[in-house]
Design a protein around this motif. Structure first.
Motif, PDB file in Angstrom:
ATOM      1  N   THR A  59      34.021  44.467  48.300  1.00  0.00           N
ATOM      2  CA  THR A  59      35.253  44.789  47.582  1.00  0.00           C
ATOM      3  C   THR A  59      34.903  44.295  46.080  1.00  0.00           C
ATOM      4  O   THR A  59      35.873  44.461  45.132  1.00  0.00           O
ATOM      5  N   ALA A  60      33.857  43.789  45.859  1.00  0.00           N
ATOM      6  CA  ALA A  60      33.453  43.395  44.510  1.00  0.00           C
ATOM      7  C   ALA A  60      31.806  43.731  44.042  1.00  0.00           C
ATOM      8  O   ALA A  60      31.250  43.927  44.837  1.00  0.00           O
ATOM      9  N   THR A  62      28.457  42.732  41.670  1.00  0.00           N
ATOM     10  CA  THR A  62      27.839  41.712  40.918  1.00  0.00           C
ATOM     11  C   THR A  62      27.834  42.237  39.560  1.00  0.00           C
ATOM     12  O   THR A  62      27.112  43.305  39.222  1.00  0.00           O
ATOM     13  N   THR A  63      28.140  41.323  38.589  1.00  0.00           N
ATOM     14  CA  THR A  63      28.198  41.668  37.043  1.00  0.00           C
ATOM     15  C   THR A  63      27.107  40.689  36.446  1.00  0.00           C
ATOM     16  O   THR A  63      27.064  40.895  35.198  1.00  0.00           O
ATOM     17  N   LYS A  64      26.937  39.581  36.996  1.00  0.00           N
ATOM     18  CA  LYS A  64      25.966  38.521  36.138  1.00  0.00           C
ATOM     19  C   LYS A  64      25.229  37.855  36.967  1.00  0.00           C
ATOM     20  O   LYS A  64      25.510  37.526  38.095  1.00  0.00           O
ATOM     21  N   VAL A  65      23.886  37.492  36.623  1.00  0.00           N
ATOM     22  CA  VAL A  65      22.769  36.882  37.523  1.00  0.00           C
ATOM     23  C   VAL A  65      22.140  35.881  36.587  1.00  0.00           C
ATOM     24  O   VAL A  65      21.721  36.303  35.362  1.00  0.00           O
ATOM     25  N   GLN A  66      22.197  34.666  36.973  1.00  0.00           N
ATOM     26  CA  GLN A  66      21.587  33.669  35.892  1.00  0.00           C
ATOM     27  C   GLN A  66      20.381  32.978  36.692  1.00  0.00           C
ATOM     28  O   GLN A  66      20.673  32.517  37.908  1.00  0.00           O
ATOM     29  N   GLY A 118      25.649  44.636  33.644  1.00  0.00           N
ATOM     30  CA  GLY A 118      25.542  45.850  34.684  1.00  0.00           C
ATOM     31  C   GLY A 118      26.306  45.715  35.829  1.00  0.00           C
ATOM     32  O   GLY A 118      27.362  44.818  35.818  1.00  0.00           O
ATOM     33  N   ARG A 119      26.201  46.411  36.950  1.00  0.00           N
ATOM     34  CA  ARG A 119      26.927  46.151  38.088  1.00  0.00           C
ATOM     35  C   ARG A 119      25.924  46.486  39.128  1.00  0.00           C
ATOM     36  O   ARG A 119      25.234  47.584  39.162  1.00  0.00           O
ATOM     37  N   SER A 151      32.653  40.630  40.353  1.00  0.00           N
ATOM     38  CA  SER A 151      33.573  41.265  39.324  1.00  0.00           C
ATOM     39  C   SER A 151      35.064  40.517  39.698  1.00  0.00           C
ATOM     40  O   SER A 151      35.906  40.662  38.711  1.00  0.00           O
ATOM     41  N   ASP A 152      35.265  39.957  40.909  1.00  0.00           N
ATOM     42  CA  ASP A 152      36.327  39.288  41.119  1.00  0.00           C
ATOM     43  C   ASP A 152      36.442  37.925  40.794  1.00  0.00           C
ATOM     44  O   ASP A 152      37.486  37.059  41.058  1.00  0.00           O
TER      45      ASP A 152
END
Length: 236
Positions: A59-60, A62-66, A118-119, A151-152
């Motif tokens: 339900t979400a 991924t918006t960031k990866v470090q 991105g997503r 995103s959540d």
């Protein structure tokens, strides 16, 4: 129920449970953030590391990866590949111990790469390519601790280092460094030309065998005909 049918039924149940367990294990392994290839030669130069980030939420996104790079054994000359929809930011850190190279002494190296904007949707993954100038030659592995933000607001910390035995719940991507030719890159895939050549050779071999079989068959028929004629001549 007969003993035979009961045994078959139990065997089917055991097989089904085993198959489910394997599939679940495979799914869990795929959900981890990983680095590819999983090994390079110590001190390798001019290569590429690919960080594969799968989305494990239904339900979400991924918006960031470090990705955090080790600075005690630094990766030199880091460059990021442009990714559609993503922005990459490289953070550098001053090294406690400078690294001497043929091009001079390096005092700073990349310590973090942040991909954002991105997503990655449910059931999808993204590959992030990172080029390097040189890998260290004084360690047998590099651990890239990684944070994955959804995103959540959920953050998954892929930071646990393997210590032998069972794999940790949230393992960090690990690159093994092997002794050998530092200039040797992972073996490339077969080219189309090589594949075509191999196919042509195989086809030629098959045709050769087919022709040889045909010749043998013709000779066999000729021998049989000759024997038949001799037999008829003797009776006459």
């Amino acid at each position: 129920m007969s003993a035979t049918r009961l045994t078959v039924r139990r065997a089917g149940t055991v097989a089904a449970v085993a198959t489910t367990t394997v599939l679940l294990a495979a799914g869990a392994a795929f959900a981890h953030v990983t680095v590819h290839p999983d090994s390079y030669a110590e001190g390798a130069t001019d290569g590429v590391l690919t960080f594969r980030v799968p989305n494990e939420e239904d339900t979400a996104s991924t918006t960031k990866v470090q990705v955090f790079l080790p600075t005690d054994h630094p990766v030199l000359g880091v460059l990021v590949h442009p990714q559609d929809g993503w922005t990459a930011k490289v953070t550098t850190t001053k090294l406690k111990t400078p690294v001497k190279t043929d091009d001079g002494t390096i005092t700073e190296a990349a310590s973090e790469i942040t991909f954002s904007g991105g997503r990655i949707g449910a059931g999808q993954y993204e590959d992030f390519d990172v080029a390097f100038g040189q890998l260290p030659d004084n360690t047998d592995r590099l651990v890239f601790k990684t944070l994955q933000t959804y995103s959540d607001g959920k953050v998954v910390r892929w930071i646990e280092e393997p210590t032998g035995g069972d794999e940790p719940e949230n393992p960090a991507p690990v690159l093994k460094l092997t002794s050998g030719d530092a200039s040797a890159a992972p073996a490339p895939a077969k080219t189309a030309a090589a594949t075509t050549t191999a196919a042509d050779a195989s086809d030629s071999t098959a045709r050769g065998l087919g022709i040889a079989g045909l010749v043998v068959g013709v000779l066999g028929l000729a021998a049989a005909a000759f024997a038949l004629l001799r037999s008829r001549g003797a009776r006459s």
